[in-house]
Design a protein around this motif. Sequence first.
Motif, PDB file in Angstrom:
ATOM      1  N   SER A   1       0.817  -1.213   0.000  1.00 16.33           N
ATOM      2  CA  SER A   1       0.000   0.000   0.000  1.00 16.33           C
ATOM      3  C   SER A   1       0.855   1.269   0.000  1.00 16.33           C
ATOM      4  N   LEU A   2       2.154   1.117   0.268  1.00 17.04           N
ATOM      5  CA  LEU A   2       3.060   2.263   0.280  1.00 17.04           C
ATOM      6  C   LEU A   2       3.379   2.761  -1.123  1.00 17.04           C
ATOM      7  N   VAL A   3       3.032   1.967  -2.132  1.00 23.35           N
ATOM      8  CA  VAL A   3       3.372   2.302  -3.516  1.00 23.35           C
ATOM      9  C   VAL A   3       2.106   2.307  -4.364  1.00 23.35           C
ATOM     10  N   PRO A   4       1.915   3.317  -5.219  1.00 24.61           N
ATOM     11  CA  PRO A   4       0.744   3.316  -6.110  1.00 24.61           C
ATOM     12  C   PRO A   4       0.841   2.175  -7.117  1.00 24.61           C
ATOM     13  N   THR A   5      -0.235   1.411  -7.267  1.00 27.37           N
ATOM     14  CA  THR A   5      -0.220   0.250  -8.168  1.00 27.37           C
ATOM     15  C   THR A   5      -1.376   0.262  -9.162  1.00 27.37           C
ATOM     16  N   ASP A   6      -2.134   1.356  -9.206  1.00 29.20           N
ATOM     17  CA  ASP A   6      -3.265   1.429 -10.134  1.00 29.20           C
ATOM     18  C   ASP A   6      -2.754   1.275 -11.564  1.00 29.20           C
ATOM     19  N   LEU A   7      -3.293   0.322 -12.290  1.00 29.59           N
ATOM     20  CA  LEU A   7      -2.793  -0.001 -13.627  1.00 29.59           C
ATOM     21  C   LEU A   7      -2.959   1.164 -14.595  1.00 29.59           C
ATOM     22  N   ASN A   8      -4.054   1.887 -14.516  1.00 24.55           N
ATOM     23  CA  ASN A   8      -4.253   3.023 -15.413  1.00 24.55           C
ATOM     24  C   ASN A   8      -3.199   4.105 -15.191  1.00 24.55           C
ATOM     25  N   MET A   9      -2.847   4.331 -13.923  1.00 29.53           N
ATOM     26  CA  MET A   9      -1.809   5.298 -13.611  1.00 29.53           C
ATOM     27  C   MET A   9      -0.454   4.828 -14.134  1.00 29.53           C
ATOM     28  N   VAL A  10      -0.181   3.537 -13.945  1.00 24.15           N
ATOM     29  CA  VAL A  10       1.085   2.967 -14.419  1.00 24.15           C
ATOM     30  C   VAL A  10       1.199   3.102 -15.938  1.00 24.15           C
ATOM     31  N   LYS A  11       0.108   2.844 -16.641  1.00 24.17           N
ATOM     32  CA  LYS A  11       0.112   2.971 -18.101  1.00 24.17           C
ATOM     33  C   LYS A  11       0.351   4.421 -18.528  1.00 24.17           C
ATOM     34  N   GLU A  12      -0.185   5.356 -17.762  1.00 20.50           N
ATOM     35  CA  GLU A  12       0.040   6.768 -18.060  1.00 20.50           C
ATOM     36  C   GLU A  12       1.512   7.122 -17.873  1.00 20.50           C
ATOM     37  N   TRP A  13       2.122   6.582 -16.803  1.00 19.17           N
ATOM     38  CA  TRP A  13       3.550   6.821 -16.570  1.00 19.17           C
ATOM     39  C   TRP A  13       4.396   6.246 -17.710  1.00 19.17           C
ATOM     40  N   ILE A  14       4.051   5.051 -18.135  1.00 20.27           N
ATOM     41  CA  ILE A  14       4.793   4.406 -19.219  1.00 20.27           C
ATOM     42  C   ILE A  14       4.796   5.306 -20.452  1.00 20.27           C
ATOM     43  N   SER A  15       3.658   5.919 -20.719  1.00 21.40           N
ATOM     44  CA  SER A  15       3.545   6.823 -21.864  1.00 21.40           C
ATOM     45  C   SER A  15       4.403   8.078 -21.660  1.00 21.40           C
ATOM     46  N   GLN A  16       4.397   8.608 -20.445  1.00 23.60           N
ATOM     47  CA  GLN A  16       5.177   9.820 -20.150  1.00 23.60           C
ATOM     48  C   GLN A  16       6.675   9.569 -20.249  1.00 23.60           C
ATOM     49  N   TRP A  17       7.118   8.408 -19.764  1.00 23.25           N
ATOM     50  CA  TRP A  17       8.559   8.126 -19.729  1.00 23.25           C
ATOM     51  C   TRP A  17       9.103   7.695 -21.086  1.00 23.25           C
ATOM     52  N   ASN A  18       8.200   7.313 -21.990  1.00 22.58           N
ATOM     53  CA  ASN A  18       8.612   6.923 -23.338  1.00 22.58           C
ATOM     54  C   ASN A  18       9.688   5.827 -23.292  1.00 22.58           C
ATOM     55  N   ILE A  19       9.453   4.793 -22.503  1.00 16.81           N
ATOM     56  CA  ILE A  19      10.429   3.711 -22.337  1.00 16.81           C
ATOM     57  C   ILE A  19      10.192   2.619 -23.378  1.00 16.81           C
ATOM     58  N   SER A  20      11.189   1.779 -23.566  1.00 13.10           N
ATOM     59  CA  SER A  20      11.113   0.714 -24.569  1.00 13.10           C
ATOM     60  C   SER A  20      10.117  -0.360 -24.148  1.00 13.10           C
ATOM     61  N   SER A  21       9.727  -1.191 -25.107  1.00 15.58           N
ATOM     62  CA  SER A  21       8.791  -2.283 -24.804  1.00 15.58           C
ATOM     63  C   SER A  21       9.416  -3.268 -23.819  1.00 15.58           C
ATOM     64  N   GLN A  22      10.733  -3.464 -23.920  1.00 13.13           N
ATOM     65  CA  GLN A  22      11.412  -4.379 -22.992  1.00 13.13           C
ATOM     66  C   GLN A  22      11.336  -3.854 -21.558  1.00 13.13           C
ATOM     67  N   LYS A  23      11.547  -2.549 -21.390  1.00 14.61           N
ATOM     68  CA  LYS A  23      11.462  -1.956 -20.052  1.00 14.61           C
ATOM     69  C   LYS A  23      10.027  -1.984 -19.539  1.00 14.61           C
ATOM     70  N   THR A  24       9.084  -1.739 -20.438  1.00 17.15           N
ATOM     71  CA  THR A  24       7.667  -1.808 -20.054  1.00 17.15           C
ATOM     72  C   THR A  24       7.326  -3.197 -19.537  1.00 17.15           C
ATOM     73  N   GLN A  25       7.762  -4.216 -20.259  1.00 19.66           N
ATOM     74  CA  GLN A  25       7.495  -5.596 -19.858  1.00 19.66           C
ATOM     75  C   GLN A  25       8.177  -5.918 -18.531  1.00 19.66           C
ATOM     76  N   HIS A  26       9.394  -5.424 -18.353  1.00 18.80           N
ATOM     77  CA  HIS A  26      10.127  -5.667 -17.098  1.00 18.80           C
ATOM     78  C   HIS A  26       9.392  -5.050 -15.912  1.00 18.80           C
ATOM     79  N   MET A  27       8.918  -3.818 -16.088  1.00 14.45           N
ATOM     80  CA  MET A  27       8.228  -3.132 -14.994  1.00 14.45           C
ATOM     81  C   MET A  27       6.903  -3.803 -14.665  1.00 14.45           C
TER      82      MET A  27
END
Length: 382
Positions: free
Chosen positions: A140-166
């Motif tokens: 609970s100490l860390v945000p885990t909402d999937l929609n928020m995580v997907k928004e971050w992925i878009s903001q950080w512009n990371i590779s598909s490999q990093k996305t899969q790792h996260m």
Amino acid sequence: MSTPVFIDIAVPEQTSELRSYLKSLGAEICEENSESGILTDLKNVVEASTICWKEIQTDGEVEMLFNGIISLILMVPPEGVESLGTLFCEKIVKATTSEKRLGVRVKLLSNLFYGLPDVAPLRYTVYCAMLKLAGQGDLSLVPTDLNMVKEWISQWNISSQKTQHMLRILYDALVEGKMSEQATAVMIELLGTYTEDNASQARDDAHKCIVTCLADPSTYLMDHLLSLKPVKFLEGELIHDLLSIFVSGKLSQYQQFYKNNTDFVNSLGLSHDQNMRKMRLLTFMQMAENKKEIEFSIIQEEMQLSSEQVEEFIIDVLRTKAVRARIDQIQKKVVVISTTHRTFTKHHWQVLRSALTEWQETLKGIEGNFTSLSALQAQVPS
């Protein structure tokens, strides 16, 4: 000795004060700044900071010291902050502390995470570190909402490999935190990142996803998994055969599969008793799709229950809300009101579309009637 707070002095002086303080704690670090520049100095400070967990007893002092380091990291130019921030995360994750201090370490990473710009790629590294730590204790100490995580992925512009790792780290943390429903959603998102060209690389992830869904007592509908490319890649394997039974098979088919592949099912860590319970429910759901009234005797036969277990089973089904029905104890039957479909085929979509179209036409008719009524009322003299 109280931890010094560094305010309103130049970065080199702050770094020098940190080096001196860490040296006083027993760290192997030179008190003087190096000639290589601020990045090297801060890396030396981060390397030496691990001694704080052993030598500083109060959490407040630890936080004060590390927050000072974080404030300096945030001043480093973008070309250097990535390597420095990654080193900081590694040291926090690998720090040897009591379980009580796990929350402090997550908090420090969180301070760095939210101190960085929203689009900073380093946020990816920090978030992964937060998940690894929080997964060991309180997620609970860390945000885990999937929609928020997907928004971050878009903001950080990371590779598909990093996305899969996260997403994989997030999935593991959610499983560890017994948040199976969220974990399943994350795994499905992860599998959706693969294409036909690299689906074979996701074999382990697809396998995990299937096992998680089968083991989750609240997950009953799994037909959507069969359309995922990594899951399709498993066709012909026992795990895919087992999933297919849970998607559209009957209790008797599962029993035969278990009889033939007992060791395999047990190796997945699945409970045979729980599998039987779920397959009974799924089999009943399928019966309820085709019959509006089901006699106790048929339920007893299909579910392989004793006569005394039938009503208890029906009540268990109704608790899941997958089927709405009423029990007719006098005539010994179940009257089905509605049921959730195990599989949602093209036919079901067509039926839904037809119903929505009819509903839309009905609303148009009602709207037309109101318009006509309003026009008539307007013509009546006041």
